[in-house]
Design a protein around this motif. Sequence first.
Motif, PDB file in Angstrom:
ATOM      1  N   VAL A  17      94.363  74.862  -9.483  1.00  0.00           N
ATOM      2  CA  VAL A  17      95.152  75.111  -8.269  1.00  0.00           C
ATOM      3  C   VAL A  17      96.071  73.911  -8.042  1.00  0.00           C
ATOM      4  CG1 VAL A  17      93.559  76.672  -7.107  1.00  0.00           C
ATOM      5  CG2 VAL A  17      93.211  74.205  -6.925  1.00  0.00           C
ATOM      6  N   PRO A  18      97.074  74.045  -7.188  1.00  0.00           N
ATOM      7  CA  PRO A  18      97.983  72.916  -6.939  1.00  0.00           C
ATOM      8  C   PRO A  18      97.244  71.696  -6.398  1.00  0.00           C
ATOM      9  CG  PRO A  18      98.897  74.954  -6.060  1.00  0.00           C
ATOM     10  CD  PRO A  18      97.490  75.261  -6.450  1.00  0.00           C
ATOM     11  N   VAL A  19      97.792  70.522  -6.687  1.00  0.00           N
ATOM     12  CA  VAL A  19      97.240  69.275  -6.174  1.00  0.00           C
ATOM     13  C   VAL A  19      98.260  68.642  -5.230  1.00  0.00           C
ATOM     14  CG1 VAL A  19      96.005  68.963  -8.351  1.00  0.00           C
ATOM     15  CG2 VAL A  19      98.125  67.690  -7.943  1.00  0.00           C
ATOM     16  N   ILE A  20      97.797  67.657  -4.458  1.00  0.00           N
ATOM     17  CA  ILE A  20      98.691  66.929  -3.563  1.00  0.00           C
ATOM     18  C   ILE A  20      98.658  65.445  -3.891  1.00  0.00           C
ATOM     19  CG2 ILE A  20      98.420  68.586  -1.686  1.00  0.00           C
ATOM     20  CD1 ILE A  20      96.556  66.497  -0.301  1.00  0.00           C
ATOM     21  N   ALA A  21      99.718  64.758  -3.493  1.00  0.00           N
ATOM     22  CA  ALA A  21      99.701  63.301  -3.380  1.00  0.00           C
ATOM     23  C   ALA A  21      99.837  63.049  -1.889  1.00  0.00           C
ATOM     24  CB  ALA A  21     100.847  62.668  -4.157  1.00  0.00           C
ATOM     25  N   SER A  22      98.726  62.732  -1.225  1.00  0.00           N
ATOM     26  CA  SER A  22      98.668  62.768   0.238  1.00  0.00           C
ATOM     27  C   SER A  22      99.497  61.691   0.915  1.00  0.00           C
ATOM     28  CB  SER A  22      97.220  62.654   0.711  1.00  0.00           C
ATOM     29  OG  SER A  22      96.698  61.346   0.449  1.00  0.00           O
ATOM     30  N   HIS A  23      99.742  60.576   0.223  1.00  0.00           N
ATOM     31  CA  HIS A  23     100.534  59.496   0.845  1.00  0.00           C
ATOM     32  C   HIS A  23     101.138  58.616  -0.242  1.00  0.00           C
ATOM     33  CE1 HIS A  23      96.511  57.868   0.285  1.00  0.00           C
ATOM     34  NE2 HIS A  23      96.823  56.673   0.713  1.00  0.00           N
ATOM     35  N   LYS A  54      96.016  78.041  -0.761  1.00  0.00           N
ATOM     36  CA  LYS A  54      95.832  78.414  -2.162  1.00  0.00           C
ATOM     37  C   LYS A  54      94.489  77.907  -2.679  1.00  0.00           C
ATOM     38  CE  LYS A  54      97.710  79.877  -6.177  1.00  0.00           C
ATOM     39  NZ  LYS A  54      98.277  81.210  -6.418  1.00  0.00           N
ATOM     40  N   VAL A  55      94.141  76.683  -2.324  1.00  0.00           N
ATOM     41  CA  VAL A  55      92.874  76.106  -2.757  1.00  0.00           C
ATOM     42  C   VAL A  55      91.710  76.856  -2.121  1.00  0.00           C
ATOM     43  CG1 VAL A  55      91.448  74.004  -2.626  1.00  0.00           C
ATOM     44  CG2 VAL A  55      93.874  73.841  -3.213  1.00  0.00           C
ATOM     45  N   GLU A  56      91.831  77.198  -0.851  1.00  0.00           N
ATOM     46  CA  GLU A  56      90.790  77.973  -0.167  1.00  0.00           C
ATOM     47  C   GLU A  56      90.615  79.342  -0.831  1.00  0.00           C
ATOM     48  OE1 GLU A  56      91.971  78.371   3.876  1.00  0.00           O
ATOM     49  OE2 GLU A  56      90.971  76.528   4.530  1.00  0.00           O
ATOM     50  N   SER A  57      91.722  80.036  -1.076  1.00  0.00           N
ATOM     51  CA  SER A  57      91.667  81.385  -1.642  1.00  0.00           C
ATOM     52  C   SER A  57      91.048  81.384  -3.028  1.00  0.00           C
ATOM     53  CB  SER A  57      93.071  81.991  -1.703  1.00  0.00           C
ATOM     54  OG  SER A  57      93.630  82.129  -0.404  1.00  0.00           O
ATOM     55  N   HIS A  58      91.384  80.369  -3.815  1.00  0.00           N
ATOM     56  CA  HIS A  58      90.809  80.257  -5.159  1.00  0.00           C
ATOM     57  C   HIS A  58      89.293  80.117  -5.093  1.00  0.00           C
ATOM     58  CE1 HIS A  58      90.512  78.992  -9.391  1.00  0.00           C
ATOM     59  NE2 HIS A  58      89.666  78.065  -8.956  1.00  0.00           N
ATOM     60  N   GLY A 112      86.635  74.415  -2.949  1.00  0.00           N
ATOM     61  CA  GLY A 112      87.783  74.537  -2.074  1.00  0.00           C
ATOM     62  C   GLY A 112      88.216  73.249  -1.412  1.00  0.00           C
ATOM     63  N   ILE A 113      88.240  72.158  -2.176  1.00  0.00           N
ATOM     64  CA  ILE A 113      88.743  70.876  -1.693  1.00  0.00           C
ATOM     65  C   ILE A 113      89.980  70.518  -2.501  1.00  0.00           C
ATOM     66  CG2 ILE A 113      88.286  68.397  -1.500  1.00  0.00           C
ATOM     67  CD1 ILE A 113      85.370  69.004  -1.083  1.00  0.00           C
ATOM     68  N   MET A 114      91.065  70.164  -1.821  1.00  0.00           N
ATOM     69  CA  MET A 114      92.291  69.787  -2.516  1.00  0.00           C
ATOM     70  C   MET A 114      92.092  68.489  -3.299  1.00  0.00           C
ATOM     71  SD  MET A 114      95.347  70.658   0.238  1.00  0.00           S
ATOM     72  CE  MET A 114      94.483  70.031   1.690  1.00  0.00           C
ATOM     73  N   VAL A 115      92.630  68.447  -4.505  1.00  0.00           N
ATOM     74  CA  VAL A 115      92.625  67.238  -5.325  1.00  0.00           C
ATOM     75  C   VAL A 115      93.827  66.388  -4.911  1.00  0.00           C
ATOM     76  CG1 VAL A 115      92.857  66.326  -7.662  1.00  0.00           C
ATOM     77  CG2 VAL A 115      91.498  68.405  -7.260  1.00  0.00           C
ATOM     78  N   ASP A 116      93.540  65.135  -4.512  1.00  0.00           N
ATOM     79  CA  ASP A 116      94.599  64.212  -4.092  1.00  0.00           C
ATOM     80  C   ASP A 116      94.762  63.136  -5.155  1.00  0.00           C
ATOM     81  OD1 ASP A 116      96.416  62.612  -2.737  1.00  0.00           O
ATOM     82  OD2 ASP A 116      94.882  61.683  -1.453  1.00  0.00           O
TER      83      ASP A 116
END
Length: 419
Positions: free
Chosen positions: A245-251, A411-415, A223-227
Amino acid sequence: MRPTPALLSLFLLAASSCTHGSNRQETPASPSSMDPAERGRALAQRVIIADGHIDVPYRLHEKLGSDGQPTEDISQRTAGGDFDHPRAVEGGFDVAFMSIYIPAELQTKPGASKVLADSLIDMVEKIARQSPGKFAMARSVEEARSNTQQGKVSFALGIENGSAIEDSLQNVAHFHQRGVRYITLTHSKDNQISDASFNSGKRTWNGLSPFGKQVVAEMNRVGIMVDVSHLSDDAIRQAVELSQVPVIASHSSCRHFTPGFERNISDELIRALAAKGGVVMINFGSAFLTQAANAYELEVRKAVMAFAQERGLARDSAELQAFAESYLREHPAPLARVEDVADHIDHVVKLVGIDHVGLGSDFDGVGPSLPIGLKDVSQYPNLFRVLLERGYSEADIEKIASGNVFRVWQKVESHAVGR
């Protein structure tokens, strides 16, 4: 991006909805006839603002006193930096993803990256404990919302540079237990997980390493987001494809405005990221925003490096620092403006819709290159003003401010819980 306690670091980097609670202002809905600046200020006090990348921890780490404690107290107004509690309250700011930044130089020292990561997390937790009426840790969206209702600024945690995982998948779970909720897979150099965008002359893995692919799967599992900020294009493409699960581009901002600057995200990859439900969180650094500022930083970097090579100077030498500061005084930077940040938001929205853009300022990480009108955490209302003037609804701005990244986080937590 890495913090910049000294100007030299900045220019050598590439070379090496919820109403606020008790002690926050409660603001009624603003009529559409109100002046946009007033509406922006009111909206900032009403919606939750979450910023994907604030480099406070390493800035404090570089200024530790003889007792090993930070010499600045961010619960009070500080002379330096871009974040402290009074300015956060002024700007209506709620949730800071505190960057647990790991310098690429530590990658060659086994164990050092994890040790630093744990120590920086300890620091952030201690700051929250020492000012319980002002700050609180947030390990979930629910905790972030609850903290906001109580009038507290939340500290969420994101590790900047997956080298902190070292060579052990078990460390992914370790950092999740410590409260880390995203990991930027690499930084300015290729590491054991991924190729880096700044390392353009070399591609160690042609994307993700075999171990890196396991890391992405393990981050999904716990449950850790991929950045994907800082990654090479191939690595971003692979991470988006592999993640369940969805990923982010944090900055990161949009390469459309800075052709050739791989650190920003291309239109193709914005579309790919959005197709999987992800979010691009716009970086406020001027070099990320305009071609003029980007070219300027390249020229400064070249001049500083040439001076260092000519005289055989180390990167941390006083003579080189003095030269860099003199050069910057003689060659003023072409700073971006708050409107340029809005341009990048516009671009993402036109490409893939309102649900895939957020804020990732890089406060305390891009030094003096912050744009006019967005110099610190007190100035988010200026951006809201511009967006309102451009026709964004308050509901749209709430998504940009926090709704979109909260959706991915949940979403990442729920997965992870559902596995």
